[in-house]
Design an enzyme around this catalytic site. Sequence first.
Site, PDB file in Angstrom:
ATOM      1  N   GLU A 170       0.807  -1.223   0.000  1.00  0.00           N
ATOM      2  CA  GLU A 170       0.000   0.000   0.000  1.00  0.00           C
ATOM      3  C   GLU A 170       0.838   1.271   0.000  1.00  0.00           C
ATOM      4  OE1 GLU A 170      -3.018  -0.058   3.015  1.00  0.00           O
ATOM      5  OE2 GLU A 170      -4.063  -1.738   2.097  1.00  0.00           O
ATOM      6  N   GLU A 390      -5.172  -8.595   0.886  1.00  0.00           N
ATOM      7  CA  GLU A 390      -5.843  -8.223   2.139  1.00  0.00           C
ATOM      8  C   GLU A 390      -7.315  -7.973   1.875  1.00  0.00           C
ATOM      9  OE1 GLU A 390      -4.288  -4.970   4.524  1.00  0.00           O
ATOM     10  OE2 GLU A 390      -2.245  -5.606   4.092  1.00  0.00           O
TER      11      GLU A 390
HETATM   12  C1  BG6 Z   1      -4.254  -2.000   5.508  1.00  0.00           C
HETATM   13  C2  BG6 Z   1      -2.872  -2.309   6.030  1.00  0.00           C
HETATM   14  O1  BG6 Z   1      -4.240  -0.709   5.019  1.00  0.00           O
HETATM   15  O2  BG6 Z   1      -5.295  -1.970   6.424  1.00  0.00           O
HETATM   16  C3  BG6 Z   1      -2.859  -3.146   7.296  1.00  0.00           C
HETATM   17  O3  BG6 Z   1      -2.092  -2.899   5.031  1.00  0.00           O
HETATM   18  C4  BG6 Z   1      -3.902  -2.623   8.251  1.00  0.00           C
HETATM   19  O4  BG6 Z   1      -1.571  -3.132   7.829  1.00  0.00           O
HETATM   20  C5  BG6 Z   1      -5.266  -2.785   7.581  1.00  0.00           C
HETATM   21  O5  BG6 Z   1      -3.905  -3.208   9.509  1.00  0.00           O
HETATM   22  C6  BG6 Z   1      -6.411  -2.380   8.476  1.00  0.00           C
HETATM   23  O6  BG6 Z   1      -6.240  -1.089   8.940  1.00  0.00           O
HETATM   24  P1  BG6 Z   1      -6.672  -0.667  10.377  1.00  0.00           P
HETATM   25  O7  BG6 Z   1      -6.391   0.785  10.462  1.00  0.00           O
HETATM   26  O8  BG6 Z   1      -8.110  -0.961  10.473  1.00  0.00           O
HETATM   27  O9  BG6 Z   1      -5.856  -1.484  11.292  1.00  0.00           O
END
Ligand code: BG6
Length: 490
Positions: A170, A390
């Site tokens: 990202e 993800e």
């Molecule tokens: C993504 C990242 O943007 O979102 C992760 O790659 C991150 O590292 C995930 O944990 C969720 O984000 P958050 O802010 O809800 O923890």
Amino acid sequence: MYHKKLDDFPKDFLWGAASAAYQIEGGYDADGKGASVWDNFTKIPGKTFEGTNGDVAVDHYNRYKEDVKLMADMGLKAYRFSVSWSRILPEGTGEINEAGLLFYENLIDELNKNHIEPVLTLYHWDIPQALQDKYNGWESRQVIEDFDTYARVLFERFKDKVKYWVSFNEQNVFTAMGYRWEAHPPSIPDVKKMFEANHIINLANAKAINSFHEIVPDGMIGPSFGYGPMYAFDCDPENVLAELNGEEFQNHWWLDVYIHGKYPKVTFKHLDRLGIAPTIEEGDLALLQSAKPDFLGVNYYHGGTVRANEIERPMEKEEADLEKSFEATDPYLMKPKDEQAQSPETMMFTNVNNPYLEKTAWGWEIDPVGIRIALRRLQNRYDIPMMITENGLGAYDELTDDKRVEDDYRIEYLKTHVEEIQKAITDGVDLIGYCAWSFTDLLSWLNGYKKRYGFVYIDRDEYSEKNLERIPKKSYYWYKKVIETNGREL
Ligand code: BG6
């Protein structure tokens, strides 16, 4: 497209889950590890929820065997994790820390032994503090060389053990959070610097991909992009144009560089007019064009809805007269240039609420169809194999007295997304895997431990590490079944 019958998931589909070093490992100074920018940033008062940090995190550094055992029991096919650069090179460059390499080697061996495909991310936001101090990290071209050296150490060491590699996680998020919103290190609100640093990261990405192809010719590498498809608020052509602008500014700005080695023209011209376009030196474009990723990692949480900004509409006469005080002939300049440069999208689109979508407890839109739209748009424009690296739901989970977590809401979220993925595959999208975020609960960068994503509950909170016990949630058993049936039972 409507399908009467959906295609099966490919036979060797990589059903996976993901994590990142700082969010799970702990052991922040164990066995010779150097500090990363996150080790220091989280110690600045007020930066994270309740001052949480990753010093211990969920102690994966010491409990990786137990975690891999849980993965194996679940039948996981792939596990995406990141390497902490300062574990390998405590100073960012120079001496290699063998103990750091050994930790990842043991983890990889454990995964392979259990037939879990390792998916190794080189960079998930934790540049060594030493490089930040030495030359402001991603702002200096020296980092291109240093990142390549780091990447080569890993390529050489793990070339026979790891097939799938992610270069950057990202890039769009960590550059914006670090240089626009002051939410991540280095916490410098300067949009010009953001685009300059971003260009340097593009070069580092390209150089490392070329090194990879030289050292690991049979492997596959690509960046993981945080992709959110843009929707027009309605069919007013002005809003459709805003969508086009949004898609280019938020997404193609990175993706066109990754895949085609060039910046989209309209956005480049726009940034150039505002004086914030990146400096392109001789040889830069040739380097960008020489590096071809083998797949694209897609992190999908939600997209965004936009409409034309009012200021793009024709001005009233008095307004137009006022404008003349800024620039005699250029209607482009509605405000002084340097003010506009702080929010370059103002001229292109404005974000609005989508009335069709529900939101999570943290206000993130829940949009399963969006993942199909994302995959379709990306297939269409870039025609490259993809992996969802993800996707998941951040939620408050409750541990019952008899140690259960009934996270039906998470199952519902994942199920509806996987259904849309299956439709996308049936449409013709080339998808090699799906990594849910995340395997265990972990540290949410800014939200501590209460915003949970995992299949496995970790018994800790912001205030106490408690016993860090691992407790599979209901979603763990649901996903186990999904994997067992290769997605036939959702
Ligand atoms: C993504 C990242 O943007 O979102 C992760 O790659 C991150 O590292 C995930 O944990 C969720 O984000 P958050 O802010 O809800 O923890």
